[in-house]
Design a protein around this motif. Structure first.
Motif, PDB file in Angstrom:
ATOM      1  N   ALA A  94     -46.238  88.784 -56.092  1.00  0.00           N
ATOM      2  CA  ALA A  94     -46.978  88.375 -54.900  1.00  0.00           C
ATOM      3  C   ALA A  94     -48.341  89.054 -54.837  1.00  0.00           C
ATOM      4  CB  ALA A  94     -46.169  88.693 -53.646  1.00  0.00           C
ATOM      5  N   LEU A  95     -48.392  90.323 -55.203  1.00  0.00           N
ATOM      6  CA  LEU A  95     -49.663  91.044 -55.174  1.00  0.00           C
ATOM      7  C   LEU A  95     -50.613  90.555 -56.268  1.00  0.00           C
ATOM      8  CD1 LEU A  95     -48.436  94.687 -54.508  1.00  0.00           C
ATOM      9  CD2 LEU A  95     -49.374  93.064 -52.879  1.00  0.00           C
ATOM     10  N   ALA A  96     -50.041  90.018 -57.341  1.00  0.00           N
ATOM     11  CA  ALA A  96     -50.867  89.518 -58.445  1.00  0.00           C
ATOM     12  C   ALA A  96     -51.237  88.051 -58.275  1.00  0.00           C
ATOM     13  CB  ALA A  96     -50.122  89.714 -59.767  1.00  0.00           C
ATOM     14  N   ASP A  97     -50.946  87.491 -57.100  1.00  0.00           N
ATOM     15  CA  ASP A  97     -51.239  86.085 -56.814  1.00  0.00           C
ATOM     16  C   ASP A  97     -50.539  85.143 -57.786  1.00  0.00           C
ATOM     17  OD1 ASP A  97     -52.816  86.545 -54.591  1.00  0.00           O
ATOM     18  OD2 ASP A  97     -54.637  86.789 -55.773  1.00  0.00           O
ATOM     19  N   ALA A  98     -49.316  85.512 -58.201  1.00  0.00           N
ATOM     20  CA  ALA A  98     -48.538  84.629 -59.065  1.00  0.00           C
ATOM     21  C   ALA A  98     -48.098  83.404 -58.269  1.00  0.00           C
ATOM     22  CB  ALA A  98     -47.320  85.368 -59.622  1.00  0.00           C
ATOM     23  N   ALA A  99     -47.766  82.353 -58.982  1.00  0.00           N
ATOM     24  CA  ALA A  99     -47.397  81.094 -58.330  1.00  0.00           C
ATOM     25  C   ALA A  99     -45.944  81.137 -57.880  1.00  0.00           C
ATOM     26  CB  ALA A  99     -47.619  79.932 -59.293  1.00  0.00           C
ATOM     27  N   LEU A 100     -45.691  81.779 -56.739  1.00  0.00           N
ATOM     28  CA  LEU A 100     -44.351  81.806 -56.168  1.00  0.00           C
ATOM     29  C   LEU A 100     -44.149  80.575 -55.301  1.00  0.00           C
ATOM     30  CD1 LEU A 100     -44.111  85.542 -55.048  1.00  0.00           C
ATOM     31  CD2 LEU A 100     -42.949  84.491 -56.992  1.00  0.00           C
ATOM     32  N   PRO A 101     -42.951  79.988 -55.289  1.00  0.00           N
ATOM     33  CA  PRO A 101     -42.707  78.835 -54.411  1.00  0.00           C
ATOM     34  C   PRO A 101     -42.792  79.251 -52.949  1.00  0.00           C
ATOM     35  CG  PRO A 101     -40.664  79.609 -55.427  1.00  0.00           C
ATOM     36  CD  PRO A 101     -41.769  80.345 -56.096  1.00  0.00           C
ATOM     37  N   TRP A 102     -43.143  78.310 -52.091  1.00  0.00           N
ATOM     38  CA  TRP A 102     -43.332  78.649 -50.684  1.00  0.00           C
ATOM     39  C   TRP A 102     -42.051  79.124 -50.029  1.00  0.00           C
ATOM     40  CZ3 TRP A 102     -40.400  76.421 -46.954  1.00  0.00           C
ATOM     41  CH2 TRP A 102     -39.744  75.221 -47.274  1.00  0.00           C
ATOM     42  N   TRP A 103     -40.885  78.692 -50.585  1.00  0.00           N
ATOM     43  CA  TRP A 103     -39.605  79.069 -50.001  1.00  0.00           C
ATOM     44  C   TRP A 103     -39.060  80.361 -50.587  1.00  0.00           C
ATOM     45  CZ3 TRP A 103     -36.908  79.251 -54.419  1.00  0.00           C
ATOM     46  CH2 TRP A 103     -37.200  78.338 -55.436  1.00  0.00           C
ATOM     47  N   ALA A 104     -39.862  81.093 -51.350  1.00  0.00           N
ATOM     48  CA  ALA A 104     -39.383  82.320 -52.005  1.00  0.00           C
ATOM     49  C   ALA A 104     -38.869  83.330 -50.986  1.00  0.00           C
ATOM     50  CB  ALA A 104     -40.495  82.929 -52.850  1.00  0.00           C
ATOM     51  N   PHE A 105     -39.594  83.495 -49.874  1.00  0.00           N
ATOM     52  CA  PHE A 105     -39.182  84.469 -48.866  1.00  0.00           C
ATOM     53  C   PHE A 105     -37.841  84.090 -48.255  1.00  0.00           C
ATOM     54  CE2 PHE A 105     -41.011  81.255 -46.143  1.00  0.00           C
ATOM     55  CZ  PHE A 105     -40.299  81.351 -44.950  1.00  0.00           C
ATOM     56  N   ALA A 106     -37.593  82.785 -48.066  1.00  0.00           N
ATOM     57  CA  ALA A 106     -36.346  82.336 -47.449  1.00  0.00           C
ATOM     58  C   ALA A 106     -35.162  82.589 -48.374  1.00  0.00           C
ATOM     59  CB  ALA A 106     -36.440  80.852 -47.100  1.00  0.00           C
ATOM     60  N   LEU A 107     -35.336  82.356 -49.660  1.00  0.00           N
ATOM     61  CA  LEU A 107     -34.238  82.594 -50.603  1.00  0.00           C
ATOM     62  C   LEU A 107     -33.925  84.075 -50.701  1.00  0.00           C
ATOM     63  CD1 LEU A 107     -32.210  81.672 -52.683  1.00  0.00           C
ATOM     64  CD2 LEU A 107     -34.041  81.674 -54.398  1.00  0.00           C
ATOM     65  N   LYS A 108     -34.951  84.901 -50.787  1.00  0.00           N
ATOM     66  CA  LYS A 108     -34.724  86.347 -50.840  1.00  0.00           C
ATOM     67  C   LYS A 108     -34.052  86.824 -49.555  1.00  0.00           C
ATOM     68  CE  LYS A 108     -35.009  90.508 -52.523  1.00  0.00           C
ATOM     69  NZ  LYS A 108     -34.083  90.917 -53.613  1.00  0.00           N
ATOM     70  N   ALA A 109     -34.455  86.293 -48.425  1.00  0.00           N
ATOM     71  CA  ALA A 109     -33.835  86.657 -47.154  1.00  0.00           C
ATOM     72  C   ALA A 109     -32.372  86.235 -47.112  1.00  0.00           C
ATOM     73  CB  ALA A 109     -34.609  86.030 -45.993  1.00  0.00           C
ATOM     74  N   LEU A 110     -32.073  85.034 -47.604  1.00  0.00           N
ATOM     75  CA  LEU A 110     -30.696  84.539 -47.604  1.00  0.00           C
ATOM     76  C   LEU A 110     -29.797  85.429 -48.446  1.00  0.00           C
ATOM     77  CD1 LEU A 110     -28.529  82.401 -46.990  1.00  0.00           C
ATOM     78  CD2 LEU A 110     -29.364  81.130 -48.991  1.00  0.00           C
ATOM     79  N   LEU A 111     -30.231  85.754 -49.659  1.00  0.00           N
ATOM     80  CA  LEU A 111     -29.430  86.615 -50.527  1.00  0.00           C
ATOM     81  C   LEU A 111     -29.250  88.002 -49.916  1.00  0.00           C
ATOM     82  CD1 LEU A 111     -30.922  85.655 -54.021  1.00  0.00           C
ATOM     83  CD2 LEU A 111     -28.705  84.989 -53.076  1.00  0.00           C
ATOM     84  N   THR A 112     -30.295  88.504 -49.275  1.00  0.00           N
ATOM     85  CA  THR A 112     -30.208  89.825 -48.641  1.00  0.00           C
ATOM     86  C   THR A 112     -29.250  89.795 -47.459  1.00  0.00           C
ATOM     87  OG1 THR A 112     -32.493  90.287 -49.316  1.00  0.00           O
ATOM     88  CG2 THR A 112     -31.554  91.681 -47.594  1.00  0.00           C
ATOM     89  N   LEU A 113     -29.310  88.748 -46.644  1.00  0.00           N
ATOM     90  CA  LEU A 113     -28.407  88.628 -45.504  1.00  0.00           C
ATOM     91  C   LEU A 113     -26.951  88.591 -45.951  1.00  0.00           C
ATOM     92  CD1 LEU A 113     -30.306  86.021 -43.279  1.00  0.00           C
ATOM     93  CD2 LEU A 113     -29.852  88.412 -42.712  1.00  0.00           C
ATOM     94  N   CYS A 114     -26.657  87.781 -46.939  1.00  0.00           N
ATOM     95  CA  CYS A 114     -25.271  87.672 -47.415  1.00  0.00           C
ATOM     96  C   CYS A 114     -24.782  89.005 -47.974  1.00  0.00           C
ATOM     97  CB  CYS A 114     -25.165  86.583 -48.477  1.00  0.00           C
ATOM     98  SG  CYS A 114     -25.413  84.908 -47.856  1.00  0.00           S
ATOM     99  N   THR A 115     -25.662  89.715 -48.691  1.00  0.00           N
ATOM    100  CA  THR A 115     -25.266  90.983 -49.299  1.00  0.00           C
ATOM    101  C   THR A 115     -24.974  92.036 -48.238  1.00  0.00           C
ATOM    102  OG1 THR A 115     -26.631  90.491 -51.253  1.00  0.00           O
ATOM    103  CG2 THR A 115     -25.947  92.770 -50.926  1.00  0.00           C
TER     104      THR A 115
END
Length: 422
Positions: free
Chosen positions: A306-327
């Motif tokens: 993210a800091l390197a301006d890589a092409a992350l999908p717009w839903w990246a934050f939601a997927l990371k949040a979902l996995l974190t919530l379940c864990t």
């Protein structure tokens, strides 16, 4: 007078020794978690064994006679109330975090380091003079966070801000500083860093000149006051988004934990939470979305991208949040701060503001805005850190009654602080 000076020097040496011990333990924790992450990357099928890893962690806690309900939030509350944190928590949280990452759970190191450090402070507490014993655990926490994030000043501020405790004297300020500097020296010597050297990051990349051109304003307008005001406005808007997402995240985590707690024993919550993560990873393989595994673990790679301006999908934050919530809802052991920074960085990266998003989301989830501001300067540089300030303020204003740590919530009616996400 001479006796007092000798006692003061002795306690100063003890705080320095505490920092060195915490630094060494932080290096060990980092090595264990990095090794587990490398194994998970090499053998993706380990993702199906996350429920087994959770049950193994539960068995470990039982074998060590450590209450499985110990979490970062509970450790912070215990430190605030002057309660002892068991030394046996040190090996339990180190191994437990490694097992979670080995199975693909979305957890980090730093909050686990906070638990570990608080447990390790027990022997030092007994050796200190009675009037200084209450400084041991906060100093250890400052050392752990500062060493793990390569941000010692932020660690010191966090040790006061998360406890909502004002320094009672100069010594109370000096103790965490001494411990944090000692621990940071150890981790720097060992090459343990949260992020690789980045220099001054570009918080918004080339986005603003492009928007200016699109609006027919011309890129040169951003060389003046209008440009500065526009950057501040965008920073605040990123903060608003971060605050709203943080509010949903903390409330969802609390609701999921309460729901899984109704199942009874922790093993049932571990089984459900672990199975949910395993199924997400498994179906990702079946459907050809194998890169979803990049969202497991600590999320450091996502922050760097993210800091390197890589092409992350717009839903990246939601997927990371979902996995974190379940864990975390399942009760798996590990830290929550690194995943929080990753979620925020992914959210901010949608407008080329990964650093701003990371700082704002951290502030909203912990209600530690001063720590977030200082951490932003230490991690991203002075200019990006200053630009994070509007986002940090906006994020905290948009999520006033949500926090991962109940100690940071101010009761509105004189009752104990809400435990909506503890």
């Amino acid at each position: 007078m001479k006796t007092t000076a000798i006692a003061l020097l002795r306690d100063t040496a003890l705080f320095a020794a505490l920092g060195l011990v915490v630094g060494a333990l932080t290096v060990a924790l980092s090595a264990a978690v990095d090794g587990a992450a490398a194994a998970f990357a090499a053998w993706p099928l380990l993702g199906w064994l996350l429920p087994v890893a959770g049950l193994a962690t539960y068995g470990l806690y039982r074998a060590l006679r450590v209450d499985f309900t110990w979490s970062t939030a509970r450790v912070v509350e215990a430190v605030r109330d002057g309660e002892a944190v068991p030394l046996r928590l040190v090996p339990a949280i180190v191994i437990g975090t490694a097992l979670t990452v080995l199975g693909g759970g979305s957890v980090g190191k730093e909050a686990a380091a906070l638990q570990m450090a608080a447990g390790a402070s027990g022997p030092f507490r007994r050796w200190l003079r009675p009037e200084h014993q209450g400084w041991a655990a906060p100093a250890a926490m400052a050392a752990a966070l500062g060493a793990m994030l390569s941000a010692p000043a932020a660690g010191v501020v966090f040790s006061f801000e998360v406890l909502r405790r004002r320094p009672s004297s100069g010594g109370a300020c000096a103790a965490p500083v001494i411990a944090a500097v000692a621990a940071w020296t150890v981790t720097e010597a060992a090459g343990v860093r949260f992020l690789p050297p980045l220099g001054e990051t570009a918080p918004f990349g080339e986005l603003w000149p492009e928007i200016a051109t699109y609006l027919s304003l011309g890129p040169e307008v951003f060389d003046g006051m209008l440009g500065a005001g526009a950057l501040v406005l965008l920073s605040a808007l990123v903060g608003v988004a971060a605050g709203i997402v943080a509010l949903v995240f903390c409330r969802a985590l609390g609701a999921m934990r309460r729901g899984l707690a109704r199942l009874g024993a922790p093993v049932f919550a571990l089984a459900v939470g672990g199975a949910a993560v395993s199924l997400v990873l498994g179906y990702a393989d079946v459907l050809g979305y194998g890169d979803v595994r990049a969202f497991c673990g600590t999320g450091t790679g996502l922050v760097v991208a993210a800091l390197a301006d890589a092409a992350l999908p717009w839903w990246a934050f939601a997927l990371k949040a979902l996995l974190t919530l379940c864990t975390f809802a399942g009760g798996f052991k590990g830290g929550e701060i690194m995943p929080v920074l990753a979620i925020g960085a992914c959210l901010g990266s949608t407008v080329g503001a990964g650093a701003v998003g990371a700082a704002a989301f951290f502030a909203a989830c912990t209600k530690c805005p001063l720590t977030a501001a200082i951490m932003a300067v230490e991690l991203f540089g002075i200019a990006p850190g200053v630009l994070c300030l509007p986002a940090i303020a906006a994020a905290c204003l948009c999520s006033p009654r949500a926090s991962l740590y109940p100690t940071t919530l101010v009761p509105s009616d004189g009752s104990p602080a809400e435990r909506n996400a503890a």
